[in-house]
Design an enzyme around this catalytic site. Structure first.
Site, short mmCIF file in Angstrom:
data_model
loop_
_atom_site.label_atom_id
_atom_site.label_comp_id
_atom_site.label_asym_id
_atom_site.label_seq_id
_atom_site.Cartn_x
_atom_site.Cartn_y
_atom_site.Cartn_z
CG ASP A 80 -2.03 0.92 1.25
OD1 ASP A 80 -2.49 1.27 0.15
OD2 ASP A 80 -2.49 1.30 2.35
N GLY A 182 -7.31 8.91 7.67
CA GLY A 182 -7.50 9.15 9.09
C GLY A 182 -8.90 9.62 9.43
CG HIS A 211 -6.56 5.06 -0.89
ND1 HIS A 211 -5.45 4.45 -0.36
CD2 HIS A 211 -6.68 4.58 -2.15
CE1 HIS A 211 -4.92 3.64 -1.26
NE2 HIS A 211 -5.64 3.70 -2.36
P1 13P Z 1 -7.85 5.30 6.71
O1 13P Z 1 -6.71 5.19 7.65
O2 13P Z 1 -8.45 6.66 6.69
O3 13P Z 1 -8.86 4.23 6.92
O4 13P Z 1 -7.25 5.10 5.24
C1 13P Z 1 -6.55 3.92 4.97
C2 13P Z 1 -6.03 3.89 3.59
O5 13P Z 1 -6.53 4.54 2.69
C3 13P Z 1 -4.89 2.99 3.34
O6 13P Z 1 -4.48 3.01 2.02
#
Ligand code: 13P
Length: 283
Positions: A80, A182, A211
């Site tokens: 990721d 986040g 995301h």
């Molecule tokens: P969040 O931490 O907001 O859930 O986003 C995670 C993400 O997009 C990982 O690629």
């Protein structure tokens, strides 16, 4: 076993989405796998660069492979937000199933060039490997924040999306359209579904990735899926569930020193969040 690409073809037709969850411990991974098996849906599990550094690239691959072999279930390991050629290549060489090469902070042409280089390398190793690229500036970190400013210029541009996909060969595209990484405590986050609709129109065959799946309203996530999102990434809500259960556990039993005992509530809390998300993405 079908390929990830084939699972995406199916999920697109069904107007549903594949859940994508980040891990940095073996028990988080176990929680994701068990819930996906229980609900009988494919799942993507992932390590960011930081998470991969902690777990180890080869070790993440070995852990996921052991679950793939044991369950026979479609579980795919993604690298990721890998931001450089070196880290993306390290993930491919270690045996990751797929990579998000995130060069979205670079000037557009450099983003195109690096993404294409990773796509070409991945395809030379395995023609079925799907690579994800990213357009737009996705602000924030996978943690709790008071506010995260989003500027209109951060959003992915429909006119770039077509060009990007054609030039790079990326088959999944992460787009910024009101989402952040986040959770914010002093700000409501909203998705720009009209912009999503415009991007779907120009790249109808591409799998669009949402995301920042934490802290969004369930109905907005569902609407985004109905309008063409086929992959949703979640990290912060899973981290919070793990963390909060651990704090509670140590508060109630401060002298418990056996990890498999003090980590059990975190593993269970992780399962609960993952289950709710997978149910939402596939309803
Ligand atoms: P969040 O931490 O907001 O859930 O986003 C995670 C993400 O997009 C990982 O690629």
């Amino acid at each position: 076993m079908k390929t990830l690409k084939e699972y995406f073809q199916e999920i697109k037709l069904a107007k549903k989405a594949i859940g994508h969850f980040n891990f940095s411990t073996a028990d988080q991974l176990r929680a994701f796998v068990e819930v996906a098996v229980e609900l009988n849906v494919p799942v993507m599990v992932a390590t960011s660069e930081g998470e991969a550094k902690f777990v180890g690239y080869e070790q993440a691959v070995a852990l996921v492979k052991s679950w793939q072999d044991k369950t026979g279930h479609p579980i795919f390991l993604n690298a990721d937000h890998h931001k450089s050629w070196e880290t993306a290549k390290a993930a491919i060489d270690a045996g990751y199933d797929t990579v998000l090469i995130d060069a979205s902070k670079m000037p557009y042409q450099e983003n195109v060039e690096l993404t294409k280089k990773v796509v070409d390398y991945a395809k030379s190793k395995n023609p079925d490997m799907m690579i994800e690229g990213e357009l737009g500036y996705l602000r924030g970190e996978s943690e709790v924040q008071a506010k995260v400013e989003i500027k209109p210029e951060d959003y992915a541009k429909p006119e770039e999306a077509r060009d990007f996909v054609e030039k790079t060969g990326a088959e999944r595209l992460a787009i910024a359209f009101g989402n952040i990484h986040g959770i914010t405590t002093e700000q409501d986050m909203h998705l720009d579904l009209d912009l999503l609709g415009k991007i779907v129109e120009v790249v109808p065959e591409t799998n669009l990735v949402l995301h920042g799946g934490s802290g969004l309203l369930d109905n907005e996530v569902s609407d985004a899926i109905k309008r063409g999102i086929t992959n949703v990434h979640v990290n912060t809500e899973l981290r919070m569930a793990y963390h909060d259960a651990l704090v509670k556990q140590f508060t109630s039993e401060p002298n418990q020193t056996t990890p498999y005992k003090f980590l059990k509530p975190s593993y269970e809390a992780t399962k609960e969040v993952a289950r709710k998300k997978l149910e939402l993405f596939t309803r």
